[in-house]
Design a protein around this motif. Structure first.
Motif, mmCIF file in Angstrom:
data_model
loop_
_atom_site.group_PDB
_atom_site.id
_atom_site.type_symbol
_atom_site.label_atom_id
_atom_site.label_comp_id
_atom_site.label_asym_id
_atom_site.label_seq_id
_atom_site.Cartn_x
_atom_site.Cartn_y
_atom_site.Cartn_z
ATOM 1 N N GLN A 12 0.884 -1.171 -0.004
ATOM 2 C CA GLN A 12 -0.124 -0.018 0.025
ATOM 3 C C GLN A 12 0.890 1.290 0.005
ATOM 4 O O GLN A 12 1.909 1.140 0.518
ATOM 5 N N ASN A 13 0.286 2.104 -0.710
ATOM 6 C CA ASN A 13 1.128 3.410 -0.865
ATOM 7 C C ASN A 13 0.599 4.907 0.131
ATOM 8 O O ASN A 13 -0.360 5.423 -0.347
ATOM 9 N N LYS A 14 0.743 4.606 1.465
ATOM 10 C CA LYS A 14 -0.030 5.376 2.462
ATOM 11 C C LYS A 14 0.537 6.818 2.244
ATOM 12 O O LYS A 14 -0.227 7.697 2.319
ATOM 13 N N LYS A 15 2.005 7.159 1.698
ATOM 14 C CA LYS A 15 2.548 8.312 1.372
ATOM 15 C C LYS A 15 1.819 9.104 0.333
ATOM 16 O O LYS A 15 1.470 10.328 0.474
ATOM 17 N N ARG A 17 -1.613 9.127 -0.228
ATOM 18 C CA ARG A 17 -2.725 9.487 0.346
ATOM 19 C C ARG A 17 -2.465 10.903 0.935
ATOM 20 O O ARG A 17 -3.407 11.666 1.353
ATOM 21 N N HIS A 18 -1.504 10.778 1.376
ATOM 22 C CA HIS A 18 -0.639 12.019 2.547
ATOM 23 C C HIS A 18 -0.413 13.180 1.458
ATOM 24 O O HIS A 18 -0.641 14.467 1.945
ATOM 25 N N ALA A 110 -2.345 0.857 -4.265
ATOM 26 C CA ALA A 110 -2.268 -0.605 -3.516
ATOM 27 C C ALA A 110 -1.934 -1.331 -4.693
ATOM 28 O O ALA A 110 -2.394 -1.296 -5.729
ATOM 29 N N LYS A 140 -7.203 14.953 11.245
ATOM 30 C CA LYS A 140 -7.039 13.590 11.534
ATOM 31 C C LYS A 140 -6.744 13.242 12.961
ATOM 32 O O LYS A 140 -7.534 12.587 13.684
#
Length: 162
Positions: A12-15, A17-18, A110, A140
């Motif tokens: 997953q590429n959480k970065k 989404r940030h 993802a 958040k």
């Protein structure tokens, strides 16, 4: 042997989404070699520096790291090669026209197996400014604090009722 069903997340590429405002998402197939699939089945991949580029009406996934398969021989793949994405022509054309607007890019979100087939979720994204990132983090954190307050109030209420 029973066929796999459901969705098994690999990376997953959480970065992303940030760092980006995600406008639209697409699910795409991938053209992979055998050793890449075996390496993915071991749950090894990284989407951190990945991006999608459209070249000659074809979508290509760049900089996604799928490490070499440990039991692979001379047929092993290179870890960061570009990989072709399988999408409908209309989707590619729409993405290409939108991605050419300034500030827009296409990022992978993802990498997963869906019903036994490797899929990647990509998104048309617009880069966030630094203050947008701080605002998102603040929202958040505020949401988390309010959820905690509500949960503790409910616990106190249940304790009184018991």
């Amino acid at each position: 042997m029973a066929k796999e069903t459901g969705r098994k997340l690999i990376a997953q590429n959480k970065k992303a989404r940030h760092d980006y405002h995600l406008l639209t998402t697409y699910e795409c197939g991938l053209v992979l070699t055998g050793t890449e699939v075996k390496s993915l089945r071991q749950g090894r991949a990284s989407l951190v520096d990945g991006f999608v580029q459209i070249d000659g009406h074809e979508a290509w996934l760049h900089n996604v790291h799928i490490p070499e398969y440990s039991q692979g021989t001379w047929t092993n793949h290179t870890a960061r090669r570009k990989r072709k994405l399988l999408m409908h022509r209309m989707e590619i054309d729409k993405l290409e026209s939108k991605a050419q607007e300034s500030g827009h890019t296409i990022v992978p979100l993802a990498l997963y197996f869906k019903d036994g087939r490797a899929k990647v979720e990509i998104a048309l994204a617009k880069g966030k400014k630094e203050y947008d990132k701080r605002q998102t983090l603040r929202e958040k954190q505020d949401r988390r604090e309010s959820d905690r307050a509500i949960a503790s109030a409910r616990r106190r209420q249940r304790a009184r009722a018991a």
